[in-house]
Scaffold this active site. Structure first.
Site, PDB file in Angstrom:
ATOM      1  N   GLY A  47       0.767  -1.243   0.000  1.00 12.73           N
ATOM      2  CA  GLY A  47       0.000   0.000   0.000  1.00 12.73           C
ATOM      3  C   GLY A  47       0.798   1.293   0.000  1.00 12.73           C
ATOM      4  O   GLY A  47       0.327   2.316  -0.485  1.00 12.73           O
ATOM      5  N   ASP A 107      -4.789   2.380  10.804  1.00 17.53           N
ATOM      6  CA  ASP A 107      -6.196   2.083  11.094  1.00 17.53           C
ATOM      7  C   ASP A 107      -6.267   1.522  12.513  1.00 17.53           C
ATOM      8  O   ASP A 107      -6.273   2.272  13.475  1.00 17.53           O
ATOM      9  CB  ASP A 107      -6.731   1.120  10.026  1.00 17.53           C
ATOM     10  CG  ASP A 107      -8.218   0.873  10.160  1.00 17.53           C
ATOM     11  OD1 ASP A 107      -8.879   1.602  10.912  1.00 17.53           O
ATOM     12  OD2 ASP A 107      -8.733  -0.060   9.511  1.00 17.53           O
ATOM     13  N   LYS A 135      -6.544   7.273  10.227  1.00 14.01           N
ATOM     14  CA  LYS A 135      -7.999   7.238  10.397  1.00 14.01           C
ATOM     15  C   LYS A 135      -8.363   7.674  11.795  1.00 14.01           C
ATOM     16  O   LYS A 135      -7.747   7.224  12.761  1.00 14.01           O
ATOM     17  CB  LYS A 135      -8.527   5.815  10.183  1.00 14.01           C
ATOM     18  CG  LYS A 135      -9.033   5.584   8.801  1.00 14.01           C
ATOM     19  CD  LYS A 135      -9.801   4.277   8.697  1.00 14.01           C
ATOM     20  CE  LYS A 135      -9.914   3.907   7.226  1.00 14.01           C
ATOM     21  NZ  LYS A 135     -10.582   2.636   7.012  1.00 14.01           N
ATOM     22  N   VAL A 157     -11.202   3.660   2.011  1.00  9.28           N
ATOM     23  CA  VAL A 157     -10.710   4.497   0.918  1.00  9.28           C
ATOM     24  C   VAL A 157      -9.834   3.707  -0.047  1.00  9.28           C
ATOM     25  O   VAL A 157      -9.249   2.689   0.313  1.00  9.28           O
ATOM     26  CB  VAL A 157      -9.917   5.710   1.474  1.00  9.28           C
ATOM     27  CG1 VAL A 157     -10.829   6.647   2.243  1.00  9.28           C
ATOM     28  CG2 VAL A 157      -8.750   5.262   2.365  1.00  9.28           C
ATOM     29  N   ASP A 163      -5.751  -0.275  -2.096  1.00  4.95           N
ATOM     30  CA  ASP A 163      -6.530  -1.127  -2.999  1.00  4.95           C
ATOM     31  C   ASP A 163      -7.866  -1.530  -2.408  1.00  4.95           C
ATOM     32  O   ASP A 163      -8.110  -1.415  -1.208  1.00  4.95           O
ATOM     33  CB  ASP A 163      -5.746  -2.411  -3.294  1.00  4.95           C
ATOM     34  CG  ASP A 163      -5.714  -3.344  -2.080  1.00  4.95           C
ATOM     35  OD1 ASP A 163      -5.345  -2.879  -0.991  1.00  4.95           O
ATOM     36  OD2 ASP A 163      -6.075  -4.527  -2.222  1.00  4.95           O
ATOM     37  N   ARG A 169      -5.074   0.734  -6.925  1.00  5.95           N
ATOM     38  CA  ARG A 169      -3.855   1.326  -6.364  1.00  5.95           C
ATOM     39  C   ARG A 169      -3.327   2.437  -7.257  1.00  5.95           C
ATOM     40  O   ARG A 169      -2.647   3.358  -6.802  1.00  5.95           O
ATOM     41  CB  ARG A 169      -2.762   0.268  -6.210  1.00  5.95           C
ATOM     42  CG  ARG A 169      -3.064  -0.805  -5.182  1.00  5.95           C
ATOM     43  CD  ARG A 169      -1.812  -1.643  -4.931  1.00  5.95           C
ATOM     44  NE  ARG A 169      -2.103  -2.914  -4.294  1.00  5.95           N
ATOM     45  CZ  ARG A 169      -2.250  -3.081  -2.972  1.00  5.95           C
ATOM     46  NH1 ARG A 169      -2.133  -2.055  -2.165  1.00  5.95           N
ATOM     47  NH2 ARG A 169      -2.512  -4.266  -2.473  1.00  5.95           N
TER      48      ARG A 169
HETATM   49  P1  5GP Z   1      -4.069  -1.671  10.690  1.00  8.83           P
HETATM   50  O1  5GP Z   1      -3.115  -2.767  10.970  1.00  8.83           O
HETATM   51  O2  5GP Z   1      -3.620  -0.288  11.143  1.00  8.83           O
HETATM   52  O3  5GP Z   1      -5.478  -1.970  11.103  1.00  8.83           O
HETATM   53  O4  5GP Z   1      -4.281  -1.644   9.147  1.00  8.83           O
HETATM   54  C1  5GP Z   1      -3.416  -1.126   8.289  1.00  8.83           C
HETATM   55  C2  5GP Z   1      -3.616  -1.768   6.935  1.00  8.83           C
HETATM   56  O5  5GP Z   1      -4.990  -2.080   6.642  1.00  8.83           O
HETATM   57  C3  5GP Z   1      -3.189  -0.782   5.902  1.00  8.83           C
HETATM   58  O6  5GP Z   1      -1.822  -0.946   5.612  1.00  8.83           O
HETATM   59  C4  5GP Z   1      -4.091  -1.095   4.745  1.00  8.83           C
HETATM   60  O7  5GP Z   1      -3.503  -2.100   3.966  1.00  8.83           O
HETATM   61  C5  5GP Z   1      -5.355  -1.657   5.343  1.00  8.83           C
HETATM   62  N1  5GP Z   1      -6.422  -0.643   5.432  1.00  8.83           N
HETATM   63  C6  5GP Z   1      -6.943  -0.079   6.541  1.00  8.83           C
HETATM   64  N2  5GP Z   1      -7.885   0.819   6.218  1.00  8.83           N
HETATM   65  C7  5GP Z   1      -7.981   0.834   4.877  1.00  8.83           C
HETATM   66  C8  5GP Z   1      -8.803   1.568   3.932  1.00  8.83           C
HETATM   67  O8  5GP Z   1      -9.632   2.426   4.237  1.00  8.83           O
HETATM   68  N3  5GP Z   1      -8.593   1.292   2.620  1.00  8.83           N
HETATM   69  C9  5GP Z   1      -7.684   0.373   2.184  1.00  8.83           C
HETATM   70  N4  5GP Z   1      -7.588   0.177   0.886  1.00  8.83           N
HETATM   71  N5  5GP Z   1      -6.901  -0.342   3.047  1.00  8.83           N
HETATM   72  C10 5GP Z   1      -7.052  -0.102   4.375  1.00  8.83           C
HETATM   73 MG    MG Z   2      -1.297  -2.362   3.682  1.00 10.30          MG
END
Ligand code: 5GP
Ligand code: MG
Length: 186
Positions: A47, A107, A135, A157, A163, A169
């Protein structure tokens, strides 16, 4: 908006111009904090590909770039809440070095927390986190963005590296996906 991919977009959240301005702001902060070191940017694949490429071209200092591959499991699997880290950086790039851990979005925070721990275990002297998006959500995991380009609300998003089911992407802006496509993008 008229390219085929644009038609899947519900609305644009950050235009290319807004993204450029955010990148300039962020690069200035990083240049202030890192110009006397030779930091290693470790980019989380896939990403942060676009973000990293744009960011490093605004940082005319000595720096290194390496990668890790992170994937998190959704709520539906047994291993929910765990993060699988594959393709770790070359230790020679990070041992004793200040690392800037780059990801597309913070996130739940699980990805960055796990990656940060791993980089410290590999021998990085210092690990700061840098994300394109943060976020605005409550977080149980202890993870923060030391540097960020933008904050967004709690919605899914796409674009600018992010993606949905492997697609989008390559959209040059950040967008919300059309709701009717969310289930059947295959
Ligand atoms: P975390 O481990 O902080 O929950 O998640 C991070 C990963 O989840 C990011 O690197 C991404 O790949 C995915 N992710 C979280 N929110 C989104 C979003 O709104 N859109 C997309 N495309 N990927 C997200
Ligand atoms: Mg990711």
């Amino acid at each position: 908006m008229d390219a085929p991919l644009d038609r899947d977009v519900e609305r644009v959240l950050l235009s290319e111009e807004q993204i450029r301005a955010g990148l300039e702001r962020l690069a200035q902060q990083l240049l202030t904090d890192y110009s006397s070191d030779e930091p290693c940017l470790v980019a989380c694949l896939r990403g942060s590909l676009v973000f990293t490429a744009d960011l490093i071209r605004r940082m005319p200092i000595r720096l290194r770039v390496d990668f890790l591959h992170a994937s998190s499991y959704g709520n539906a699997t047994v291993s929910k809440g765990t993060v699988d880290l594959r393709l770790l950086p070359d230790p020679d790039e990070v041992v004793g070095r200040r690392v800037i851990l780059v990801d597309d979005i913070l996130d739940s925070g699980r990805t960055l927390a796990a990656a940060r721990r791993t980089l410290l275990d590999l021998g990085a002297s210092d690990v700061k986190t840098c994300v394109f998006l943060e976020k605005r959500v409550p977080r149980s995991v202890e993870a923060r963005a030391d540097y960020k380009c933008f904050e967004i609300g709690d919605e899914f998003v796409i674009g600018y590296g992010l993606d949905y089911a492997g697609r989008y992407r390559n959209l040059p802006y950040l967008a919300a996906l059309r709701r009717d496509l969310v289930q059947r993008a295959r």
